[in-house]
Write an enzyme that holds these catalytic residues in place. Structure first.
Site, short mmCIF file in Angstrom:
data_model
loop_
_atom_site.label_atom_id
_atom_site.label_comp_id
_atom_site.label_asym_id
_atom_site.label_seq_id
_atom_site.Cartn_x
_atom_site.Cartn_y
_atom_site.Cartn_z
N HIS A 1 12.60 -10.94 2.78
CA HIS A 1 12.44 -10.83 1.32
C HIS A 1 11.43 -9.69 1.09
CE1 HIS A 1 14.35 -14.69 1.43
NE2 HIS A 1 14.21 -14.90 0.14
N GLU B 1 10.39 -8.22 -3.78
CA GLU B 1 11.11 -8.99 -4.80
C GLU B 1 10.19 -9.18 -6.00
OE1 GLU B 1 13.66 -13.10 -5.50
OE2 GLU B 1 12.36 -12.94 -3.75
N HIS C 1 19.71 -20.04 0.04
CA HIS C 1 18.65 -20.98 0.43
C HIS C 1 19.24 -22.38 0.34
CE1 HIS C 1 15.33 -17.98 0.30
NE2 HIS C 1 16.06 -17.44 -0.66
N HIS D 1 23.13 -14.15 1.71
CA HIS D 1 21.77 -14.55 1.32
C HIS D 1 21.82 -15.80 0.45
CE1 HIS D 1 17.44 -13.36 0.67
NE2 HIS D 1 17.59 -14.36 -0.19
N ASP E 1 22.04 -16.09 -3.41
CA ASP E 1 20.66 -16.58 -3.48
C ASP E 1 20.68 -18.07 -3.82
OD1 ASP E 1 17.98 -16.21 -3.06
OD2 ASP E 1 17.61 -15.02 -4.84
#
Length: 415
Positions: free
Chosen positions: A201, A204, A55, A53, A300
């Site tokens: 997601h 969260e 971005h 995971h 993340d």
């Protein structure tokens, strides 16, 4: 290349491993006389780290916009969307991805899954073609939600048809609960239509009433898509009543869904709206592992307005999970699976692991056992991916005396 005296994670025994032309030729055999030899000193050898995971499309953009004053996810997302995304070009993404793949590679991370928002995903899909050191899996991520823009589903379908491997979703951020539930159904419709995995997601936040995990899990069960379905974040579970959580876990086990927690970034983001006592919401990792759910850990964000730090070190992520979710020393054995075998299962990697005849993909840690690896969180001594090699052996000296072995392995035992 001959790697001598390394302790295999799978059997806890010391072996030699011979690599020729990027392929594992044999284990416990002799290489050619003129081959390069790496002396492992009985350090731990594991399959490559898997970061499930991230971005990457807007990673390393911390200085592209104004400061996230509140430190909240909401402010970070809004400023990323409104200030940073319009500045990003294909050349910019390509440059940052090349830097990120080096960062991951020297940390032993050879497989990465990245959630990419619609304005950036097509750049990332194209830039991925030039990556040489890591394997990148891409999620078509409809942030801020499927129902905010009329063409979101159309763009998701375009991304999936052009190579994105995973359908994303974010139901708790949709305009209403009803639309959140509808977005779950749409995501699974797309997954079945294009035969893709699902990774959303989900919940969260710190809201005990945010319960979209149950909708995702039931949809996966109903459509027999559980092993291809992953629930990312699930930070609200730290605020769930235990009786509800127990019921939810039973459903998740039945559906065989996966979970990804991102403990470093979640610890940074969650509890921002609390006075004291202040929550540090992450998924209930330990409880779900004990229940038999496949749980993995990810980095993340790295160097952006949502999380300004980050270094790609999966051992740091693992240590943070140990700290925040109240693991104990008796839980340490097997924890490395949360950043190796467990996420490999989520990414559905067919040839993952160390066997003769396979591509050479492994990491030699600067530690002799699992305990020391998680305790000292040092970068690897050696990373091998085919014919690509990174050496990061660290030396510690005091008055010219080498004390590396003592620093790496404080307990001086197999634990």
């Amino acid at each position: 290349m001959l790697i001598k005296e390394v302790r295999f994670y799978d059997d806890n025994k010391v072996h030699d491993i011979y690599v020729e032309n990027g392929i594992i030729r044999c284990i416990d055999c002799q290489g050619k006389k003129d081959d390069y030899v790496f002396y492992g000193k009985k350090r731990l050898l594991i399959p490559p780290f898997v970061n499930p995971h991230s971005h990457l499309g807007y990673a390393l953009t911390l200085n592209y916009g104004s400061v996230n004053e509140s430190g909240t996810l909401r402010e970070g997302v809004i400023k990323t969307r409104e200030e940073i995304t319009p500045k990003i070009t294909f050349d910019d993404i390509e440059k940052r991805l090349k830097k990120l793949e080096k960062l991951f590679f020297v940390n032993g991370v050879l497989y990465v899954r990245s959630h990419e928002i619609m304005p950036l995903i097509f750049y990332v899909l194209e830039a991925r073609k030039k990556l040489e050191l890591i394997n990148l899996q891409i999620v078509a991520f409809p942030s801020p939600g499927i129902f905010y823009f009329e063409d979101t589903i159309e763009k998701m379908e375009k991304a999936l048809s052009e190579g994105a491997e995973v359908v994303g979703l974010i139901p708790n951020q949709e305009p209403t609960v009803e639309l959140g539930i509808e977005s779950v159904k749409i995501a699974f419709d797309l997954a079945l239509k294009y035969n893709k995995m699902v990774d959303g997601h989900i919940d969260e936040n710190d809201d005990p009433n945010s319960r979209f995990v149950e909708y995702v899990t039931y949809e996966a069960l109903k459509r027999k898509w559980g092993e291809k379905t992953t629930i990312s974040h699930m930070t609200a579970s730290h605020s769930y009543p235990s009786d509800y959580f127990g019921k939810l876990v039973d459903l998740m086990k039945l559906a065989k869904v996966n979970v990804i927690s991102n403990p470093v970034v979640s610890t940074h983001l969650q509890g921002r709206y609390d006075n004291y006592p202040k929550r540090r919401g992450i998924a209930r990792i330990r409880d779900m592992l004990k229940s038999g759910i496949n749980v993995a850990l990810g980095t993340d964000n790295i160097g952006d307005l949502i999380y300004p730090l980050g270094d790609g070190n999966m051992l740091r992520v693992l240590q943070e999970a140990f700290l925040v979710d109240h693991f104990t020393s008796k839980d340490i054995e097997g924890m490395l699976k949360l950043v190796t075998y467990n996420p490999a299962k989520i990414l559905m990697l067919d040839d993952y692991g160390i066997k003769p005849g396979r591509k050479a993909e492994f990491v030699v840690l600067n530690a002799k056992n699992e305990y020391e690896a998680i305790r000292n969180i040092l970068p690897p001594a050696l990373v091998v991916s085919g014919e690509n090699i990174a050496e990061n052996e660290i030396e510690f000296k005091i008055n010219d005396k080498d004390v590396t072995g003592e620093i790496e392995n404080l307990l001086d035992s197999d634990f």
